[in-house]
Scaffold this active site. Structure first.
Site, mmCIF file in Angstrom:
data_model
loop_
_atom_site.group_PDB
_atom_site.id
_atom_site.type_symbol
_atom_site.label_atom_id
_atom_site.label_comp_id
_atom_site.label_asym_id
_atom_site.label_seq_id
_atom_site.Cartn_x
_atom_site.Cartn_y
_atom_site.Cartn_z
ATOM 1 N N ARG A 224 1.331 -1.132 0.040
ATOM 2 C CA ARG A 224 0.316 0.206 -0.159
ATOM 3 C C ARG A 224 0.362 0.736 0.047
ATOM 4 N NH1 ARG A 224 -3.309 -2.339 -1.391
ATOM 5 N NH2 ARG A 224 -6.214 -3.130 -1.323
ATOM 6 N N HIS A 272 -0.776 -0.103 -10.056
ATOM 7 C CA HIS A 272 -1.699 -1.096 -9.379
ATOM 8 C C HIS A 272 -1.940 -2.391 -10.281
ATOM 9 C CE1 HIS A 272 -3.236 -0.427 -5.404
ATOM 10 N NE2 HIS A 272 -3.542 -2.377 -5.809
HETATM 11 C C1 GLV Z 1 -5.496 -4.757 -3.815
HETATM 12 O O1 GLV Z 1 -4.791 -3.712 -4.088
HETATM 13 C C2 GLV Z 1 -5.788 -5.819 -3.366
HETATM 14 O O2 GLV Z 1 -5.844 -5.165 -2.151
HETATM 15 O O3 GLV Z 1 -6.316 -6.377 -3.658
#
Ligand code: GLV
Length: 309
Positions: A224, A272
């Site tokens: 994160r 991401h």
């Molecule tokens: C992606 O970041 C998730 O939380 O699956």
């Protein structure tokens, strides 16, 4: 009894998810957010993100099942007192391990320099540190960290693992708690961060922590963005303390276009993408947890409210 399904920001359409869930749980009734129908009939909420306030509307809610591995959206103030189940999908973990292996090998084998040489047609082999002398420190050693660790171990990389309580896996060098983070960081050629977002991990990788890394270390974050002080990381890249940084997660997301990390020659930014929530495997895992709850068994992994994860 019904399941309220809210795939929200998923790359796949709500209807795709609905079809998959109906196939897995043919006896359940599904409602697609925002058409919840009678609030009393909702027993399960399956959601990527769902407002905690809305969850209070369902008096018979038995569990919230996250459609992602990160669950910080379900741990803040205003959450009803209801069990939250994280998504621990082995297929997603495989994908994340692939992402890490890609970048670790890229920098360990000095592919960054070899690709540069190609631009000038230069046949210029660069010395690299063999895998067995290129130690990787993994910060966060839950299901995801362990999967990444196994992939790297299979390729011959020694692995250090840091977590709050330590790991009993005999194939890693384990470090536990705040006091041992420094030794873990300084042990490694590359640091792989898969820590979740909690109050305890907020900006845990700050200027002091980057200074404890080995000079020239590779830093990869696919946990994160909130766990990293990005301006301290930029400074560490500029001084050479951090040799290269790979960020799949940032704070905020998307990363601001003006953030200098975008164009830093030794930073790699990806949007991401290390491990998507994939429809078929994620549906299987979540449906199995709903079946467990219906049978009176414990779903897993269950979020522990005291540690927000
Ligand atoms: C992606 O970041 C998730 O939380 O699956």
């Amino acid at each position: 009894m019904a399941v309220l399904l809210n795939p929200g920001t998923s790359r796949k359409s709500p209807e795709t998810w609905l079809t998959a869930f109906q196939a897995e749980l043919p006896d359940m009734e599904f409602r697609l957010w925002p058409d919840a129908g009678d609030p009393e009939s909702i027993e399960f909420v399956v959601a990527m993100h769902h407002s905690p306030q809305d969850l209070h509307r369902y008096p018979n809610l038995r569990a919230v099942l996250a459609m992602g591995a990160g669950i910080e959206q379900y741990t803040g103030p205003g959450m009803p007192d209801v069990p939250v189940v994280r998504l621990a999908d082995p297929v997603m973990h495989d994908e994340m391990a692939g992402y890490v292996v890609h970048w670790v090998v890229h920098f360990q084998k000095r592919m960054d320099l070899h690709l540069e040489s190609q631009r000038t047609a230069a046949w210029h082999p660069v010395q690299y540190t063999p895998a067995d002398r290129y130690r990787i420190a993994i910060l966060g050693f839950g299901e995801i960290g362990r999967r990444i660790g196994r992939a790297l171990t299979d390729l011959g990389f020694p692995v250090s693992a840091w977590s709050r309580s330590g790991s009993s896996q005999e194939w890693v060098t384990a470090y536990a708690g705040e006091q041992q983070l420094q030794s873990c960081l300084s042990s490694a050629a590359a640091v792989v961060n898969v820590l979740p977002s909690t109050a305890a991990t907020h900006r845990i990788m700050n200027a002091a922590r980057f200074n404890q890394c080995r000079r020239g270390a590779l830093f990869i974050n696919l946990g994160r963005g909130s766990t990293v002080d990005e301006s301290a990381l930029l400074d560490a890249l500029n001084t050479g303390r951090i040799g290269a940084a790979v960020l799949d997660v940032t704070d905020p997301e998307p990363m601001e276009p003006s953030n200098p990390l975008w164009t830093h020659p030794r930073a790699r930014i990806t949007p991401h993408v290390a491990g998507y929530t994939l429809v078929a495997p994620a549906t299987r895992v979540i449906a199995a947890n709903i079946r467990r709850i219906l049978a009176g068994d414990m779903p897993f992994p269950l979020v522990e409210p005291a540690r927000s994860y």
